[in-house]
Design a protein around this motif. Sequence first.
Motif, short mmCIF file in Angstrom:
data_model
loop_
_atom_site.label_atom_id
_atom_site.label_comp_id
_atom_site.label_asym_id
_atom_site.label_seq_id
_atom_site.Cartn_x
_atom_site.Cartn_y
_atom_site.Cartn_z
N LYS A 3 -33.75 -6.31 70.31
CA LYS A 3 -35.27 -7.14 70.25
C LYS A 3 -34.98 -8.08 69.27
N ILE A 4 -34.67 -9.76 69.88
CA ILE A 4 -35.12 -10.57 68.88
C ILE A 4 -37.09 -10.64 68.06
N ALA A 5 -36.81 -10.68 66.95
CA ALA A 5 -37.89 -10.74 65.94
C ALA A 5 -39.33 -11.37 66.63
N SER A 6 -39.53 -12.55 67.90
CA SER A 6 -40.28 -13.30 68.64
C SER A 6 -40.53 -11.98 70.23
N PHE A 7 -39.54 -11.36 70.44
CA PHE A 7 -39.71 -10.73 71.86
C PHE A 7 -40.97 -8.98 70.91
N THR A 8 -40.97 -9.34 69.40
CA THR A 8 -41.68 -7.78 69.16
C THR A 8 -43.29 -8.18 68.75
N VAL A 9 -43.28 -8.79 68.68
CA VAL A 9 -44.89 -9.91 69.17
C VAL A 9 -45.61 -8.93 69.83
N ASN A 10 -46.64 -8.66 69.55
CA ASN A 10 -47.67 -8.55 70.93
C ASN A 10 -48.03 -8.78 71.39
N HIS A 11 -47.68 -9.72 73.12
CA HIS A 11 -48.73 -10.75 72.95
C HIS A 11 -49.23 -10.58 74.26
N LEU A 12 -49.52 -9.17 74.51
CA LEU A 12 -50.79 -9.15 75.03
C LEU A 12 -52.45 -9.39 74.01
N GLU A 13 -52.10 -9.41 73.02
CA GLU A 13 -53.39 -9.44 72.42
C GLU A 13 -53.05 -10.69 71.09
N LEU A 14 -52.01 -11.94 71.82
CA LEU A 14 -51.55 -13.02 71.25
C LEU A 14 -53.04 -14.03 71.10
N LEU A 15 -53.53 -14.65 70.37
CA LEU A 15 -53.96 -15.47 70.11
C LEU A 15 -53.86 -16.92 70.18
N ARG A 16 -54.37 -17.90 70.35
CA ARG A 16 -54.13 -18.92 70.10
C ARG A 16 -54.28 -19.45 68.61
N GLY A 17 -53.45 -20.48 67.56
CA GLY A 17 -53.11 -20.20 66.75
C GLY A 17 -51.63 -20.74 66.21
N VAL A 18 -51.60 -20.32 64.98
CA VAL A 18 -50.38 -20.99 64.07
C VAL A 18 -50.52 -19.36 62.73
N TYR A 19 -49.02 -18.85 63.42
CA TYR A 19 -47.79 -18.33 62.94
C TYR A 19 -47.15 -18.43 62.37
N ILE A 20 -46.69 -17.24 61.20
CA ILE A 20 -45.10 -17.25 60.62
C ILE A 20 -44.14 -16.79 61.99
N SER A 21 -43.53 -17.28 62.64
CA SER A 21 -42.24 -16.21 63.18
C SER A 21 -41.44 -15.31 62.33
N ARG A 22 -40.95 -16.27 61.36
CA ARG A 22 -39.48 -15.48 60.94
C ARG A 22 -39.59 -16.67 59.62
N ILE A 23 -38.74 -16.11 58.98
CA ILE A 23 -38.15 -16.70 57.61
C ILE A 23 -37.17 -16.88 57.45
N ASP A 24 -35.92 -17.71 57.33
CA ASP A 24 -34.24 -17.48 57.33
C ASP A 24 -34.13 -17.45 55.88
N HIS A 25 -32.82 -17.66 55.66
CA HIS A 25 -32.36 -17.41 54.21
C HIS A 25 -31.33 -18.50 54.10
N CYS A 26 -30.63 -19.45 53.96
CA CYS A 26 -29.75 -19.91 53.92
C CYS A 26 -28.80 -20.29 52.67
N GLY A 27 -28.34 -19.88 52.07
CA GLY A 27 -28.02 -19.66 50.25
C GLY A 27 -29.43 -19.59 49.16
#
Length: 159
Positions: A3-27
Motif C-alpha cells: 500500500k502507498i502511504a495515503s492508503f494507510t490513513v484511516n479514512h473512517l476517522e479522518l477529519l477535515r484539516g491540514v496534515y503531513i501526508s509524507r516527507i520525501d528526500h531528494c539528495g
Amino acid sequence: MKKIASFTVNHLELLRGVYISRIDHCGDHSITTFDIRMKEPNREPVINTAELHTLEHIGATYLRNDPVLSDEIVYFGPMGCRTGFYLLMKGNLTPKEIMPLVLKLYSFMAEFDEAIPGADPRDCGNYLDMNLPMARYEANKFLAEVLENIQPENMNYPQ
C-alpha cells in the motif's frame, strides 16, 4: 502490492484539516506533501469536479505567485477522491508552519472574483469545466469551519 502511504490513513476517522501526508528526500533536500482535506472522506459529499478544477487553477496560480514562498512550492493539485488537495513544498515542514500560507490561500480563493487563470482553450484541456461561485463557496466553508480555528486533531492523522 504494498500500500502507498495515503492508503494507510484511516479514512473512517479522518477529519477535515491540514496534515503531513509524507516527507520525501531528494539528495540533501526534503519535500513535504501536505494533505489539505476539505471534506470528511466517505461521510460528506465530495467536491464537484468544476469547483475542484476552479480551485486548482486559482490556488496553483496564487501559490506560484506568492512573493515570499513561490520558490518553495513544488505542486498544488486535487486528490483523485475529490475530498481535497495535495500541496508539495520544499523543506521538512509542519502544518503549523504553513498555516499562515494556507489561510492566505483559502482567503484569496474564497474572495476571488476575476477571470479564472488559465480558463481558456489554449491554456487548459477542459476549460469549460469551471464553477467560480461554488469554488468560492467551498473555499469559504473550509476557511470558516476549519482553518480559522484549526485544532490539533485537524493537523494529526488519526491512528
